[in-house]
Design an enzyme around this catalytic site. Structure first.
Site, mmCIF file in Angstrom:
data_model
loop_
_atom_site.group_PDB
_atom_site.id
_atom_site.type_symbol
_atom_site.label_atom_id
_atom_site.label_comp_id
_atom_site.label_asym_id
_atom_site.label_seq_id
_atom_site.Cartn_x
_atom_site.Cartn_y
_atom_site.Cartn_z
ATOM 1 N N HIS A 59 16.647 33.759 50.337
ATOM 2 C CA HIS A 59 15.698 33.139 49.796
ATOM 3 C C HIS A 59 14.481 33.883 50.051
ATOM 4 C CE1 HIS A 59 13.901 29.886 47.286
ATOM 5 N NE2 HIS A 59 12.749 30.652 47.814
ATOM 6 N N HIS A 61 10.418 35.971 48.551
ATOM 7 C CA HIS A 61 9.544 36.184 47.506
ATOM 8 C C HIS A 61 8.746 37.722 47.877
ATOM 9 C CE1 HIS A 61 9.689 32.349 45.579
ATOM 10 N NE2 HIS A 61 10.082 31.846 46.597
ATOM 11 N N GLN A 154 7.920 30.985 37.898
ATOM 12 C CA GLN A 154 7.181 30.243 38.786
ATOM 13 C C GLN A 154 6.282 29.083 38.066
ATOM 14 O OE1 GLN A 154 5.718 31.099 42.659
ATOM 15 N NE2 GLN A 154 5.681 28.915 41.783
ATOM 16 N N HIS A 212 14.554 27.194 42.541
ATOM 17 C CA HIS A 212 13.842 26.234 43.532
ATOM 18 C C HIS A 212 14.017 24.872 42.923
ATOM 19 C CE1 HIS A 212 12.076 30.077 44.220
ATOM 20 N NE2 HIS A 212 11.219 29.510 45.284
ATOM 21 N N GLU A 215 11.317 20.785 45.246
ATOM 22 C CA GLU A 215 10.599 21.409 46.770
ATOM 23 C C GLU A 215 9.260 20.406 46.802
ATOM 24 O OE1 GLU A 215 9.418 25.379 46.883
ATOM 25 O OE2 GLU A 215 8.584 25.183 48.800
ATOM 26 N N ASP A 311 12.009 32.999 52.747
ATOM 27 C CA ASP A 311 11.271 32.569 51.678
ATOM 28 C C ASP A 311 9.710 33.309 51.744
ATOM 29 O OD1 ASP A 311 10.126 30.907 49.728
ATOM 30 O OD2 ASP A 311 10.018 29.127 50.757
ATOM 31 N N TRP A 317 1.315 31.443 50.501
ATOM 32 C CA TRP A 317 2.075 30.152 51.292
ATOM 33 C C TRP A 317 2.076 30.348 52.572
ATOM 34 C CZ3 TRP A 317 3.656 32.836 46.778
ATOM 35 C CH2 TRP A 317 3.594 31.997 45.683
HETATM 36 FE FE FE2 Z 1 10.828 30.218 47.470
#
Ligand code: FE2
Length: 432
Positions: A59, A61, A154, A212, A215, A311, A317
């Site tokens: 996982h 991005h 997203q 996802h 979350e 991630d 993030w």
């Molecule tokens: Fe993610």
């Protein structure tokens, strides 16, 4: 046996075997045995070192990676500010910058022995710039890293006016997996509807799903239940993954006692992202502050496959991250309190062979007939690899060394000690 291309001599394997030789010819593993009686053009002496199949990040991005500070830093540290920040950055993205950042990350990944990555790619940009860029990256890195792409809406499949059409376009362009984000839709009902549409699409196109899912710290965010039901309805068993599942941390135990058997029954796998979960979740708590990571040992005990993912790395993030899946496993051990020897080994599996299973890799693992993709670690076993975030001495792709790092050691010149001391942080077996 005729002369081989390469033999690794004296490897420790993650399954506990020691002193194993691995013979390689034409990019493939052709022999695994102690004291292999064969000649080879090259020999790599790896006595006492753990030799593992490559790390697998289930996982990530890659479209956002290494964008830290663009256009500004995340002040609150929350998931939602991260999403807003990414929304500010999106119109400024160029294909060239996306490709350069992704390639820079993949250089780091290769050095860390991370040779299989599943990356989500945001499709909520009508230009599909990131999709095009990452398809190009996938092509360029194919000789050394396998990259799977997930079409990730997203901004919400239903919440964003063009997401569903863009997601279809991305799949038409060659993106491998169907993504989703039901907890970010406008309502629980819309979240459920998005899961239903995406699973139907997966059945029609014969593709895997990696969503996802939940979350959130909200224990009532239960889209995983719908994901299991839709997986079952469409016969997608073994092809569906719920990523994050952080709301499960906050659910009551009675509900979870129903949920985990549902996941097992439908063959839904899970990905936890410990570095990100411990950072983003619990932000609205005072004290006690929830950890937020999903129930990893409980799922493993039920026979549900669980991978651990990176991630984010240096993005809206998360400011840290260095493509080091041992860092991820290290955090998982702490957050999930998987501190038994069994638990520690399980975390290592969740960044190697179990992660490979979750993202559906064929031809993975140290077995005769498989590609000779290997990582030699400066550690005697999985426990020490995680404890030390051990140096990756050699990374091999199809039998060729593609990355090499020096042994980590320190030379001490301590007052009152007669001689200088060479320390490699590995005190030998203290565990009996
Ligand atoms: Fe993610």
């Amino acid at each position: 046996m005729s002369a081989l291309d390469l033999i690794l001599r004296g490897a420790n394997l993650a399954d506990g075997r020691r002193g194993i030789d691995i013979g390689i010819q034409q990019g493939c593993i052709v022999a695994i045995a102690p004291n292999l009686q064969a000649e080879a053009r090259d020999v790599l002496h790896v006595e006492g070192c753990l030799v593992s199949a490559p790390f697998v990040d289930a996982h990530f991005h890659m479209d956002a990676t290494l964008s830290l500070g663009l256009p500004r830093l995340n002040q609150s540290g929350t998931l939602l500010e991260g999403i807003a920040l990414w929304g500010e950055l999106k119109p400024e993205l160029t294909a060239e910058a996306l490709i350069q950042r992704a390639l820079a990350y993949c250089d780091m990944a290769a050095a860390q022995g991370l040779l299989h990555i599943r990356s989500h790619v945001d499709v909520c940009d009508d230009r599909l710039l990131a999709v095009e860029a990452l398809l190009e990256v996938k092509r360029r890195i194919a000789p050394y890293i396998d990259l799977q792409l997930v079409a990730f809406p997203q901004d919400g499949l239903l919440r964003s006016a063009t997401a569903e059409r863009n997601l279809q376009r991305a799949l038409d362009m060659g993106v491998d997996v169907i993504g989703g984000i039901p907890h970010f839709e406008r309502s629980m009902a819309d979240g459920a509807e998005s899961v239903q549409r995406l699973c139907r699409l997966a059945a029609e196109r014969g593709l895997p799903v990696d969503m996802h899912c939940d979350e959130s710290d909200d224990p009532h965010s239960r889209h995983i239940e719908i994901l299991c039901a839709e997986t079952h309805r469409h016969g997608l068993h073994g092809r569906v993954t719920g990523s994050h599942l952080t709301s499960m941390h906050s659910m009551d135990n009675y509900y979870v006692s129903k949920l985990l058997p549902l996941m097992r029954e439908s063959g839904v796998a899970a990905v936890a992202n410990p570095l990100i979960n411990i950072t983003l979740q619990g932000r609205h708590d005072s004290y006690p502050k929830r950890r937020g990571m999903t129930r990893v040992p409980e799922m493993l005990a039920q026979g549900i496959p669980v991978a651990l993912g990176q991630d984010c790395a240096m993005d809206p993030w998360y400011a840290f991250g260095s493509a080091d899946l041992l860092d991820v496993a290290h955090m998982a051990v702490h957050v999930a309190q998987m501190t038994s020897q069994e638990g520690i080994r399980a975390c290592f599996h969740s960044v190697t062979d179990m992660a490979a299973q979750v993202i559906g890799l064929n031809d993975y693992g140290i077995e005769v007939g498989r590609p000779a993709n290997l990582v030699v670690l400066q550690a005697e076993d999985a426990f020490e690899a995680i404890r030390l975030r051990a140096a990756r001495l050699f990374v091999l792709r199809q039998g060729r060394v593609i990355a090499q790092s020096p042994r980590r050691s320190s030379h001490l010149h301590l007052p009152g000690r007669p001689e200088s001391i060479s320390l490699n942080f590995s005190p030998g077996n203290l565990r009996g």
